[in-house]
Design an enzyme around this catalytic site. Structure first.
Site, PDB file in Angstrom:
ATOM      1  N   SER A   1       7.670   4.454   4.709  1.00  0.00           N
ATOM      2  CA  SER A   1       6.964   4.144   5.954  1.00  0.00           C
ATOM      3  C   SER A   1       7.391   2.789   6.498  1.00  0.00           C
ATOM      4  O   SER A   1       7.494   2.600   7.718  1.00  0.00           O
ATOM      5  CB  SER A   1       5.451   4.163   5.709  1.00  0.00           C
ATOM      6  OG  SER A   1       5.068   3.142   4.796  1.00  0.00           O
TER       7      SER A   1
ATOM      8  N   PHE B   1       1.941   7.241   5.079  1.00  0.00           N
ATOM      9  CA  PHE B   1       1.105   7.646   3.948  1.00  0.00           C
ATOM     10  C   PHE B   1       1.200   6.588   2.848  1.00  0.00           C
ATOM     11  O   PHE B   1       2.301   6.284   2.378  1.00  0.00           O
ATOM     12  CB  PHE B   1       1.562   8.994   3.375  1.00  0.00           C
ATOM     13  CG  PHE B   1       1.650  10.101   4.390  1.00  0.00           C
ATOM     14  CD1 PHE B   1       0.711  10.228   5.389  1.00  0.00           C
ATOM     15  CD2 PHE B   1       2.686  11.030   4.343  1.00  0.00           C
ATOM     16  CE1 PHE B   1       0.783  11.242   6.328  1.00  0.00           C
ATOM     17  CE2 PHE B   1       2.775  12.043   5.273  1.00  0.00           C
ATOM     18  CZ  PHE B   1       1.823  12.149   6.271  1.00  0.00           C
TER      19      PHE B   1
ATOM     20  N   HIS C   1       6.372   7.864   3.356  1.00  0.00           N
ATOM     21  CA  HIS C   1       5.491   7.590   2.225  1.00  0.00           C
ATOM     22  C   HIS C   1       5.913   6.290   1.572  1.00  0.00           C
ATOM     23  O   HIS C   1       7.101   6.070   1.317  1.00  0.00           O
ATOM     24  CB  HIS C   1       5.555   8.732   1.202  1.00  0.00           C
ATOM     25  CG  HIS C   1       4.758   8.478  -0.041  1.00  0.00           C
ATOM     26  ND1 HIS C   1       5.326   8.395  -1.293  1.00  0.00           N
ATOM     27  CD2 HIS C   1       3.425   8.261  -0.218  1.00  0.00           C
ATOM     28  CE1 HIS C   1       4.385   8.159  -2.191  1.00  0.00           C
ATOM     29  NE2 HIS C   1       3.228   8.080  -1.566  1.00  0.00           N
ATOM     30  N   SER C   2       4.942   5.388   1.342  1.00  0.00           N
ATOM     31  CA  SER C   2       5.190   4.149   0.618  1.00  0.00           C
ATOM     32  C   SER C   2       6.282   3.322   1.310  1.00  0.00           C
ATOM     33  O   SER C   2       6.169   3.019   2.502  1.00  0.00           O
ATOM     34  CB  SER C   2       5.555   4.486  -0.834  1.00  0.00           C
ATOM     35  OG  SER C   2       5.589   3.331  -1.627  1.00  0.00           O
ATOM     36  N   LEU C   3       7.338   2.978   0.591  1.00  0.00           N
ATOM     37  CA  LEU C   3       8.414   2.171   1.184  1.00  0.00           C
ATOM     38  C   LEU C   3       9.077   2.896   2.341  1.00  0.00           C
ATOM     39  O   LEU C   3       9.565   2.258   3.291  1.00  0.00           O
ATOM     40  CB  LEU C   3       9.452   1.827   0.109  1.00  0.00           C
ATOM     41  CG  LEU C   3      10.635   0.946   0.551  1.00  0.00           C
ATOM     42  CD1 LEU C   3      10.156  -0.425   0.994  1.00  0.00           C
ATOM     43  CD2 LEU C   3      11.664   0.819  -0.567  1.00  0.00           C
TER      44      LEU C   3
END
Length: 702
Positions: free
Chosen positions: A342, A495, A338-340
C-alpha cells in the site's frame, strides 16, 4: 486364495441383481479436470460446469488437430486442447495437466476419486457398453500398470492392485487383496463442481502484496491469496447484490495479483546477502533476509527504483493484456495494496501527473477535476450553519469554497440572503480566517522538501489557492523516478497499511485537507484493530479533533455479539453511576434542608458540591462507546483525500480474538484476504461509483 485369481469382493458389498441381456446403454457424460500438484501430492480439481461444457464443445468439434486454446477460470487460464495443458495467463505458474474424465477410482490415502487416463477410460467404457448391451458381466480388464478392474454389475465395479508372484517381496499379501471402488461418470463421485463465474466483468482491481513471498499465515503466495479474495467477492455479490444480478446490472469484479518480490530478489542481492549472513540461527536469518529486509530495500534509492519500476510496469502490462483479452470491457480500474504494497502504491499515486485541464482547474483553486466538489463543500458549510434552505441560491451563483470566503456583506445582500443568515456566514468566514492565521506557524511541507515552518509553505495569498504540484505528502520520499500508470485508478484500497507511520517518520506532520491524489479520487484505509503494522490517516488531516474510525459493518448486517455485549455492559455501568450520583444528590439536598443552624453554614458548600457533581455527570458520557453515533457524525470533515468521505475503516474483531489481542496480532495483519467485511466494503464502494447499491444498506455504513 491362489496368487493367479484375484480376491472376491468383500462380503459386505451385496451385489444387486444382474440386468437382463439387451439392456439400454447410455453414453457417459465426460467432465474436464486439471491436476493440482502441492508438495509432490497430486489432486484432481474439476473445472466449472460452464468451462467443462466449453472444453467439451471444442473437443467435440474436432478442433484438436490444431493448437486450440480455450480460456477458462474467468479468462485467467488458457487450456491448450492438443497438449492437454492448463497455462496461467497473467502470472507465472507451473503448467498443469488437463484430462477429459469419465471413469474414476478411489485413492488409497485421502479417499478422493482419481480419474483414469483418457485411453484406458475409453477401454472401460467400451467394455461397459458391451456388458450392458449383451448382459455379459464379470468382465475383467487389465490396466497399463498391471492392475485389474472387474465389472461385476453396473453398481459394483472394483479395482484391484497388481497380483504379485510368490517371490515378489515388494508387495505384501495384505496390499494385494485390498480392492478399490470404481465409478463411472462424475455424477457418481463425491466432488463439488462450481457453477462458474459471470462472464461480464464490471471492474478491474490490481492487488499488490507486502513484504516477503508469503502473504498469509499459511505461507501462501499472492496468487493464492487473491484467488481467495476473488472467491469471497463472488459469494458477497450473490448475497448482497442479488437484485442487481437478477436485473443483469452486475457481473463480477476481477482481481489480479501484482508480484514485485521475485523481481527484486532476482537482482543478485540475495547472493550478496548470503556472503555476509552469519551461520547461526540459519532459518531465522534467511527469513529476515527474504521478508523483513524488503522494508529496508524500499528505503534504498537503488532498490526503491527497482520496486516502483516493477510494480508500475507490471500493472501496465496486466492492464494492456486484460484489455486485449477483454476488448468489450468498459469498466474502471482500482488498485489495492497490503502492508508495504500500500505504501508503494501511495508513493506512486502521489507522483502521478494530472491532465493539463486538471492542472488549470487546480491553479484556479480547485483540488478536484469537477467543479461540483467546491459547491458540495459549500453545501456542507451551510448545513453545518443550519442554513440548508439557501443551498440553491449559492449553487445558482456557482459559489465554491474559495468564492464563499471572498464574499462580503454586500455580496451576500445582493444574493438575497437575509440579515440573520448573513451574520452567521460572515462570522463563520471570519472565525475560519483567524484560525488559518493562527495555524500559519504550524508545520507544513513543500514539494521541494523545505524545512517545517518555512515561509515558502504558508504564504498568506496561497493558503486558499494552492498550486496543483503541492506535495506535502511527498516530503522525505526516496529519491526515485516514479513511472506513470496508463490509467487513472478509480479507488485506492489500503489493507493493514503503514502509510501514516512512514509519512510521520519522513517528517510529514500534517496532510493538507485540500490535498487529493492527482489521478485517484478515492482512498480507503482498512485495518484490523489488532494489526501491529496498520496506522490511521485521518488524524494527520484533522490533528486537533479526536474521533473514532468508521466501524466496518458485519457482512450479515449487525455488530458482532461480543461487541454489543461489551457496549451494553459499559452503558449499563455508566447508567448505574449516573443514577447513584443522582440519588446521593437528592439525599444530600434533603439532609441540608434541616433547620439546624450548625448545618446552614455548610449547606451552601454542600449544594455547590452536589451541583458540581451533577454538572460533571455529562462528562461521563464520553465513556460510552456509541460507535455508530461517532462514526456517522456529519461535522467531521476529513479533507479531500477521499472526496470528502471518511478514510479510516476498522474491522470488528472476532470473539476469540478479543480474549488476547497480542496472541492474534499476526493473524490480524494477514486476515484481509478471507475477510467478508473487507471484500464487501470494496464491492460496495466500487459499485457505488456505477450507481449500484446493496440490496439492503448495512447498519452503520456510510
Amino acid at each position: 486364495m491362489s496368487a493367479q485369481e484375484p480376491p472376491r469382493p468383500p462380503p459386505a458389498a451385496a451385489e444387486p441383481p444382474e440386468p437382463e441381456p439387451g439392456g439400454r446403454y447410455e453414453a457417459v457424460v465426460p467432465h474436464w479436470f486439471w491436476c493440482k500438484v502441492t508438495d509432490t501430492r497430486e489432486r484432481w480439481v474439476p473445472f466449472s460446469a460452464q468451462d467443462s461444457e466449453r472444453l467439451e464443445e471444442a473437443h467435440g468439434a474436432g478442433k484438436e488437430q490444431g493448437d486450440v486454446v480455450v480460456p477458462t477460470s474467468g479468462g485467467r487460464y488458457d487450456v491448450h486442447l492438443r497438449t492437454r495443458q492448463r497455462v496461467a495467463v497473467y502470472w507465472e505458474e507451473e503448467v498443469a495437466e488437463v484430462r477429459r474424465c469419465t471413469w474414476f477410482y478411489k485413492g488409497d490415502k485421502d479417499n478422493k476419486f482419481i480419474p483414469y487416463s483418457e485411453s484406458f477410460s475409453e477401454e472401460l467404457e467400451e467394455a461397459y457398453m458391451i456388458a450392458v448391451t449383451l448382459g455379459e458381466w464379470k468382465k475383467k480388464l487389465e490396466s497399463p500398470n498391471r492392475e485389474v478392474i472387474i465389472l461385476h454389475n453396473p453398481k459394483l465395479m472394483v479395482h484391484y492392485h497388481p497380483v504379485a508372484s510368490s517371490d515378489d517381496w515388494v508387495s505384501t499379501p495384505t496390499e494385494q487383496g485390498r480392492p478399490r471402488t470404481v465409478k463411472r461418470g462424475v455424477e457418481n463421485i463425491a466432488v463439488e463442481i462450481p457453477n462458474g463465474e459471470p462472464l461480464q466483468i464490471d471492474h478491474l482491481v490490481f492487488v499488490v502484496h507486502g513484504i516477503g513471498p508469503a502473504c498469509d499465515i499459511r505461507f501462501r503466495s499472492i496468487v493464492q491469496c487473491v484467488n481467495d479474495f476473488r472467491n469471497v467477492s463472488l459469494s458477497m455479490l450473490q448475497a448482497h447484490f442479488k437484485k442487481a444480478q437478477e436485473q443483469q446490472q452486475v457481473g463480477r469484479v476481477e482481481f489480479l495479483p501484482v508480484n514485485w518480490h521475485s523481481s527484486l530478489h532476482s537482482t543478485g542481492v540475495d547472493v550478496d546477502l548470503e556472503r555476509i549472513t552469519l551461520p547461526s540461527i540459519n532459518r531465522l536469518r534467511h527469513f529476515i533476509n527474504d521478508t523483513i529486509l524488503d522494508v529496508f530495500f524500499y528505503n534504498s534509492s537503488t532498490y526503491c527504483q527497482t520496486i516502483v519500476d516493477t510494480v508500475a510496469s507490471e500493472m501496465n502490462r496486466l492492464h494492456r493484456l486484460f484489455l486485449q483479452r477483454n476488448p468489450q470491457f468498459k469498466g474502471g480500474v482500482s488498485i489495492a495494496g497490503h502492508s508495504l504494497g500500500s505504501l508503494i502504491l501511495f508513493d506512486l499515486l502521489t507522483n502521478q501527473k494530472a491532465d493539463p485541464e486538471e492542472d488549470e482547474l487546480c491553479a484556479q483553486g480547485s483540488r478536484t477535476t469537477s467543479s461540483t466538489g467546491g459547491t458540495e463543500e459549500v453545501k456542507e458549510i451551510l448545513k453545518k450553519l443550519e442554513l440548508s434552505e439557501y443551498c440553491d441560491v449559492f449553487e445558482k451563483e456557482k459559489m465554491d469554497r474559495q468564492a464563499l470566503f471572498l464574499c462580503t456583506e454586500k455580496n451576500l445582500k445582493e444574493m438575497g440572503i437575509p440579515l440573520g443568515p448573513r451574520m452567521k456566514i460572515l462570522h463563520y468566514i471570519s472565525s475560519k480566517t483567524e484560525m488559518k492565521d493562527q495555524s500559519s506557524a504550524a508545520p507544513g511541507h513543500s514539494e521541494h522538501g523545505a524545512e517545517p515552518g518555512s515561509p515558502s509553505q504558508h504564504g498568506d495569498s496561497s493558503e486558499d489557492v494552492r498550486n496543483c504540484q503541492y506535495r506535502d505528502v511527498g516530503l522525505g520520499q526516496v529519491s526515485a523516478n516514479y513511472p506513470q500508470l496508463n490509467y487513472k485508478p478509480t479507488i485506492f484500497f489500503a489493507f493493514g497499511s503503514p502509510i501514516g507511520m512512514f509519512l510521520t517518520v519522513r517528517g510529514v506532520k500534517r496532510i493538507d485537507p485540500n490535498y487529493s491524489l492527482p489521478t485517484c479520487k478515492g482512498f480507503f484505509n482498512i485495518y484490523h484493530p489488532f494489526d501491529p503494522v496498520a496506522y490511521r490517516i485521518e488524524p494527520m488531516i484533522v490533528p486537533d479533533l479526536e474521533f473514532e474510525p468508521m466501524l466496518l459493518p458485519h457482512h450479515k448486517g449487525r455488530k458482532r455479539m461480543h461487541l454489543e455485549l461489551k457496549e451494553g455492559l459499559t452503558r449499563m455501568s455508566v447508567d448505574l453511576k449516573n443514577n447513584l450520583l443522582g440519588s446521593l444528590r437528592v439525599a444530600w439536598q434533603s439532609f441540608t434542608r434541616s433547620p439546624v443552624p450548625a448545618l446552614e453554614a455548610g449547606s451552601t458548600e454542600a449544594e455547590a458540591e452536589a451541583e458540581a457533581g451533577t454538572e460533571k455527570q455529562p462528562d461521563t458520557k464520553p465513556e460510552e462507546p456509541p460507535a455508530a453515533v461517532k462514526e456517522e457524525s456529519p461535522l467531521i470533515n476529513v479533507g479531500r483525500l477521499n472526496g470528502g468521505n471518511r478514510i479510516d475503516y476498522v474491522l470488528q474483531e472476532k470473539p476469540i480474538e478479543s480474549f488476547n489481542e497480542y496472541l492474534f496480532a499476526l493473524q490480524g495483519h494477514l486476515c484481509y484476504w478471507e475477510s467478508e467485511d473487507t471484500v464487501l466494503l470494496v464491492l460496495k464502494e466500487i459499485y457505488q461509483t456505477q450507481g449500484i447499491t446493496l440490496d439492503q444498506p448495512l447498519p452503520g455504513s456510510q
